[in-house]
Design a protein around this motif. Structure first.
Motif, PDB file in Angstrom:
ATOM      1  N   LYS A  65     -33.742   8.939   8.610  1.00 49.91           N
ATOM      2  CA  LYS A  65     -33.623   9.061  10.069  1.00 49.91           C
ATOM      3  C   LYS A  65     -32.860  10.321  10.457  1.00 49.91           C
ATOM      4  O   LYS A  65     -33.229  11.013  11.410  1.00 49.91           O
ATOM      5  CB  LYS A  65     -32.940   7.829  10.647  1.00 49.91           C
ATOM      6  CG  LYS A  65     -33.812   6.595  10.618  1.00 49.91           C
ATOM      7  CD  LYS A  65     -33.067   5.385  11.155  1.00 49.91           C
ATOM      8  CE  LYS A  65     -33.915   4.133  11.046  1.00 49.91           C
ATOM      9  NZ  LYS A  65     -33.198   2.938  11.531  1.00 49.91           N
TER      10      LYS A  65
ATOM     11  N   ASN B 253     -30.894   0.787   0.118  1.00 46.50           N
ATOM     12  CA  ASN B 253     -32.029   0.931   1.029  1.00 46.50           C
ATOM     13  C   ASN B 253     -31.562   1.371   2.415  1.00 46.50           C
ATOM     14  O   ASN B 253     -32.190   2.216   3.051  1.00 46.50           O
ATOM     15  CB  ASN B 253     -32.813  -0.370   1.134  1.00 46.50           C
ATOM     16  CG  ASN B 253     -33.578  -0.683  -0.125  1.00 46.50           C
ATOM     17  OD1 ASN B 253     -33.801   0.186  -0.966  1.00 46.50           O
ATOM     18  ND2 ASN B 253     -33.971  -1.938  -0.281  1.00 46.50           N
ATOM     19  N   TYR B 254     -30.454   0.797   2.881  1.00 43.87           N
ATOM     20  CA  TYR B 254     -29.907   1.156   4.183  1.00 43.87           C
ATOM     21  C   TYR B 254     -29.505   2.630   4.197  1.00 43.87           C
ATOM     22  O   TYR B 254     -29.814   3.365   5.143  1.00 43.87           O
ATOM     23  CB  TYR B 254     -28.699   0.274   4.517  1.00 43.87           C
ATOM     24  CG  TYR B 254     -28.025   0.658   5.805  1.00 43.87           C
ATOM     25  CD1 TYR B 254     -28.569   0.286   7.025  1.00 43.87           C
ATOM     26  CD2 TYR B 254     -26.850   1.407   5.796  1.00 43.87           C
ATOM     27  CE1 TYR B 254     -27.958   0.653   8.212  1.00 43.87           C
ATOM     28  CE2 TYR B 254     -26.233   1.777   6.979  1.00 43.87           C
ATOM     29  CZ  TYR B 254     -26.788   1.400   8.184  1.00 43.87           C
ATOM     30  OH  TYR B 254     -26.183   1.767   9.361  1.00 43.87           O
TER      31      TYR B 254
ATOM     32  N   ASP C 144     -32.578   4.785   4.310  1.00 43.71           N
ATOM     33  CA  ASP C 144     -33.168   4.755   5.658  1.00 43.71           C
ATOM     34  C   ASP C 144     -32.380   5.636   6.616  1.00 43.71           C
ATOM     35  O   ASP C 144     -32.960   6.367   7.423  1.00 43.71           O
ATOM     36  CB  ASP C 144     -33.221   3.325   6.199  1.00 43.71           C
ATOM     37  CG  ASP C 144     -34.258   2.466   5.500  1.00 43.71           C
ATOM     38  OD1 ASP C 144     -35.147   3.025   4.821  1.00 43.71           O
ATOM     39  OD2 ASP C 144     -34.188   1.223   5.651  1.00 43.71           O
TER      40      ASP C 144
END
Length: 56
Positions: free
Chosen positions: A19, A11-12, A15
């Motif tokens: 970004k 998930n990181y 993300d």
């Protein structure tokens, strides 16, 4: 407890990729805006120069 470090890491990373893409898109939009402004300025300068030539 439903904590899975592999899912959290995934998930990181997702993300961070999102970004990074947003930052890249914003940079492209800025560059496009600068190009449009330069074209508009060049057009306006050519118009002013043409008027000056007609008056002389």
């Amino acid at each position: 407890m439903d904590y899975d470090p592999f899912i959290e890491a995934n998930n990181y990373e997702e993300d961070q990729a999102i970004k990074a893409e947003k930052r890249a898109q914003k940079q492209r939009e800025k560059e496009e805006h600068v190009k449009r402004l330069e074209a508009k300025r060049a057009s306006k300068l050519a118009e002013i120069e043409a008027k000056r030539d007609l008056l002389n």
